[in-house]
Design a protein around this motif. Structure first.
Motif, PDB file in Angstrom:
ATOM      1  N   LYS A   1       9.930   6.968  -0.052  1.00 21.14           N
ATOM      2  CA  LYS A   1      10.841   8.026  -0.233  1.00 21.14           C
ATOM      3  C   LYS A   1      12.112   7.917  -0.008  1.00 21.14           C
TER       4      LYS A   1
ATOM      5  N   LEU B   1      17.855   7.338  -6.579  1.00 23.43           N
ATOM      6  CA  LEU B   1      18.102   8.456  -7.504  1.00 23.43           C
ATOM      7  C   LEU B   1      19.704   8.974  -7.794  1.00 23.43           C
TER       8      LEU B   1
ATOM      9  N   ASN C   1       0.889  -1.210   0.138  1.00 26.32           N
ATOM     10  CA  ASN C   1       0.032  -0.174   0.103  1.00 26.32           C
ATOM     11  C   ASN C   1       1.015   1.310  -0.043  1.00 26.32           C
ATOM     12  N   LEU C   2       0.321   2.409   0.013  1.00 30.00           N
ATOM     13  CA  LEU C   2       0.944   3.709  -0.011  1.00 30.00           C
ATOM     14  C   LEU C   2       0.563   4.548   1.429  1.00 30.00           C
ATOM     15  N   ASP C   3       0.257   3.861   2.285  1.00 29.42           N
ATOM     16  CA  ASP C   3       0.035   4.557   3.540  1.00 29.42           C
ATOM     17  C   ASP C   3       1.394   5.131   3.892  1.00 29.42           C
TER      18      ASP C   3
ATOM     19  N   ASP D   1      13.724   5.874  -2.742  1.00 35.29           N
ATOM     20  CA  ASP D   1      13.829   6.731  -4.006  1.00 35.29           C
ATOM     21  C   ASP D   1      15.093   7.660  -4.124  1.00 35.29           C
ATOM     22  N   GLU D   2      15.229   8.106  -2.755  1.00 35.91           N
ATOM     23  CA  GLU D   2      16.392   9.219  -2.665  1.00 35.91           C
ATOM     24  C   GLU D   2      17.630   8.539  -2.978  1.00 35.91           C
TER      25      GLU D   2
ATOM     26  N   GLY E   1      21.749   6.780  -9.413  1.00 41.17           N
ATOM     27  CA  GLY E   1      21.391   6.943 -11.089  1.00 41.17           C
ATOM     28  C   GLY E   1      20.243   5.635 -11.209  1.00 41.17           C
ATOM     29  N   TYR E   2      19.629   5.318 -10.553  1.00 40.94           N
ATOM     30  CA  TYR E   2      18.409   4.116 -10.709  1.00 40.94           C
ATOM     31  C   TYR E   2      17.239   4.923 -10.636  1.00 40.94           C
ATOM     32  N   THR E   3      16.205   4.545 -11.298  1.00 41.96           N
ATOM     33  CA  THR E   3      14.937   4.837 -11.423  1.00 41.96           C
ATOM     34  C   THR E   3      14.057   3.660 -10.723  1.00 41.96           C
ATOM     35  N   VAL E   4      12.998   3.982  -9.834  1.00 41.01           N
ATOM     36  CA  VAL E   4      12.310   3.227  -8.949  1.00 41.01           C
ATOM     37  C   VAL E   4      10.974   2.842  -9.848  1.00 41.01           C
ATOM     38  N   MET E   5      10.501   1.765 -10.099  1.00 40.64           N
ATOM     39  CA  MET E   5       9.397   1.433 -10.440  1.00 40.64           C
ATOM     40  C   MET E   5       8.432   1.087  -9.228  1.00 40.64           C
ATOM     41  N   VAL E   6       7.586   1.892  -8.512  1.00 39.14           N
ATOM     42  CA  VAL E   6       6.508   1.418  -7.443  1.00 39.14           C
ATOM     43  C   VAL E   6       5.397   0.792  -8.017  1.00 39.14           C
ATOM     44  N   CYS E   7       5.163  -0.364  -7.473  1.00 39.29           N
ATOM     45  CA  CYS E   7       4.118  -1.201  -7.824  1.00 39.29           C
ATOM     46  C   CYS E   7       3.400  -1.498  -6.489  1.00 39.29           C
ATOM     47  N   GLN E   8       2.025  -0.874  -6.443  1.00 41.91           N
ATOM     48  CA  GLN E   8       1.511  -1.298  -4.924  1.00 41.91           C
ATOM     49  C   GLN E   8       0.464  -2.351  -5.139  1.00 41.91           C
TER      50      GLN E   8
END
Lengths: 365, 365
Positions: free
Chosen positions: A107, A114, A97-99, A110-111, A117-124
């Motif tokens: 976050k 980033l 979830n994204l609670d 991600d920090e 040099g990586y990008t994050v794919m968030v799947c909930q």
DNA sequence: TTGTAAGCGTTATCAT
DNA sequence: ATGATAACGCTTACAA
């Protein structure tokens, strides 16, 4: 058309030479190396080298290539690169979830990602086992370099997670980890967190402490329950089995569960809720029963969400350092990705901290 | 080794024929069409056709191919497909943070996208203009089929957004939209939301209503301010310029701003805060000043976060239907992606709803 | 019914 | 210093 124009169609560009000045018109497609090569009458390999500042390219060539690349706003096609290098520079993050807590962890992830040099794919997965599997499958098809996963509360079978492992794709578990799977794990020391909360309630003189636990199959819930039970035992307090209640992470269920607890013959005088959402549900029931916190009743939550300190009474809660866990997870993941050492037995336990507030502080000390 | 073994290395597989039974051993790489073709002594094209149930493949071939694909757990390489078709089935979602409202909107986007076979890449800028640009750049390199964007509060220059447009990559703006950019937009009717809140405060008899607005350059903030001012005007209430305060979306700043408001000579008797976070900061200051809500002072927030109804007093707030906005945005995006009609002038305004709670209800009506 | 070859955009290897 | 070619994994004309 001007007589000097020597129209020439070279792929993406329509070049027109006019008094030695090249007029470019951009077309639909993205500019590619080929376009530049064609326009400059070079080979794609030379262009590629020039763009990457390889040693063996003449200065003029390099200049010309770079100038044109700039002008055409050339951007290397990451897809092609990924296909070639079998590496996407993308991390798949699967969460239930994204609670507040998970959003904060994301976050942190991600920090760090980033930065590296990586990008994050968030799947909930929205706590759905089916969606978790679907998300995993989709990302597995060469889209990510590895996975950072926290399982849904429905998840009891781990074939999809094991599959990631079987395919030798880097995998790190965080927050809701699975002990039976042998990969790096980062999570809170949930047992310890529960101990802090429980001991605190005992120290404040509460005698019959109940626990509002989460779904039965969920590791974090069981760890917190374990910490709770151990602490009671250490303090030689008999455990009333009726004072252990499991319910989904949902305020409404917690409210109902707490009402049930409060209607018992030997009703508890304190509740340790293993999440703040559950604590809030309990709080509503406690208030409704006319019980005053902390005098008549003690309440401690878990997560230390910002809301806890705003409520009346402010709710004591176990801080879990979600942002730090997120960062540690991403760091661990990157380390795993870049070292060939086997890290499957690495496990980080973050130490929790109890934040005491009105809902349970009845001794002045 | 058994004398019958005829070891043969075919790419990813090490095949061993033994009494006509093929023994397969998986190796490091992912299985590809080539592996299957090699093992079955077919061409890659035939395998490709067989896997996709093309008409002109013999039944036996198809069966054999599918069986082997199953056995080897073949998964088509999405990267290769994307490169070929110039389409990734991925949507880039750029958002400023993952707070309650946006997390909820992302949930909505996610749900619709997943349904339609799309994967969502969520990149949060953390309200930083620099990170927003970086995220946009990264996703632009052929990684996504299009963008769904809500800008950061720092963003005042829109070159990076315009670039998406220039490249003819589908783009939809949501929540924090930019009026000067001509693409489909989905957002709350913020003017109307502010009107509801302000009119309600007026109707409850509050005379000097202040507004706690957000960053000055932010569209949603200005829209809410506009709604506020319009409503005062309509009710022939003079506007005290000192009663307009701008501050970042941050509880602590709101607290300070509210204290300032409360220390004025002609201090306000109500505050309309354009977000619940701001309202909470204001609430702390109001309580601290010893003012009772709703009797002495009125307070209305915006977003209708779950926390608002749990506070004491419960805070009135404007519901913005975040989940629905998310879904509508994703639908609009998919429509844009699949229709060739120019949709750049489509704009959806979601109607807000005021939820009245203790913090502002002082007339029984 | 199946195979061949070209192409998506890039880089690496080997010639020249 | 530059170019030709193959390769990454897949699809699709076109040929057989």
């Amino acid at each position: 058309m001007h007589e000097n124009d020597a129209g020439k169609d070279t792929g993406n560009l329509s070049l027109q030479f006019k008094n030695n000045i090249i007029i470019l018109r951009h077309m639909e497609r993205q500019t590619t190396i080929k376009d530049i090569a064609l326009a400059l009458r070079l080979s794609t390999s030379t262009v590629s080298r020039a763009l990457r500042d390889a040693a063996d390219v003449s200065i003029e060539t390099r200049k010309a290539v770079k100038a044109l690349a700039e002008e055409l706003d050339y951007q290397p096609n990451k897809l092609a690169l990924s296909l070639l290098k079998n590496q996407t520079n993308t991390i798949g993050v699967i969460i239930p979830n994204l609670d507040y807590v998970l959003a904060t962890m994301v976050k942190g992830i991600d920090e760090v990602a980033l930065e590296a040099g990586y990008t994050v794919m968030v799947c909930q997965s929205d706590e759905s086992f089916g969606r978790e599997i679907l998300n995993t499958k989709r990302l597995l098809d060469s889209l990510v370099d590895g996975f950072i996963v926290s399982v849904s509360s429905e998840t009891m079978v781990y074939e999809h997670i094991k599959k990631i492992q079987t395919k030798k794709i880097p995998l790190v578990l965080f927050d809701r980890v699975i002990n039976s799977i042998n990969v790096p794990k980062i999570s809170l020391d949930n047992v310890e967190g529960a101990r802090l909360a429980t001991q605190h309630l005992i120290d404040q003189g509460y005698k019959r402490i109940a626990i509002l636990a989460g779904p039965e199959n969920l590791g974090i819930s069981n760890d917190r329950k374990t910490g709770f039970m151990q602490t009671l035992k250490q303090n030689k307090i008999a455990l009333d089995k009726n004072h252990i209640i499991h319910c989904d992470f949902n305020q409404d269920y917690a409210y109902i569960a707490a009402k049930e607890l409060l209607s018992m013959n030997k009703r508890p005088d304190a509740i340790f809720a293993i999440s703040d959402r559950l604590a809030i549900g309990a709080m509503l029931a406690i208030k409704e029963a006319g019980l005053k916190m902390p005098k008549d009743f003690g309440l401690v939550g878990f997560n230390n969400e910002p809301i806890t300190k705003l409520l009346t009474p402010a709710i004591s809660s176990v801080e879990m350092f979600a942002f730090e866990i997120g960062k540690a997870t991403a760091k661990m993941f990157l380390e795993m990705l870049h070292s060939d050492e086997n890290m499957s037995d690495k496990e980080i336990l973050i130490k929790p901290k109890l934040v005491i507030r009105e809902s349970s502080r009845r001794l002045s000390e």
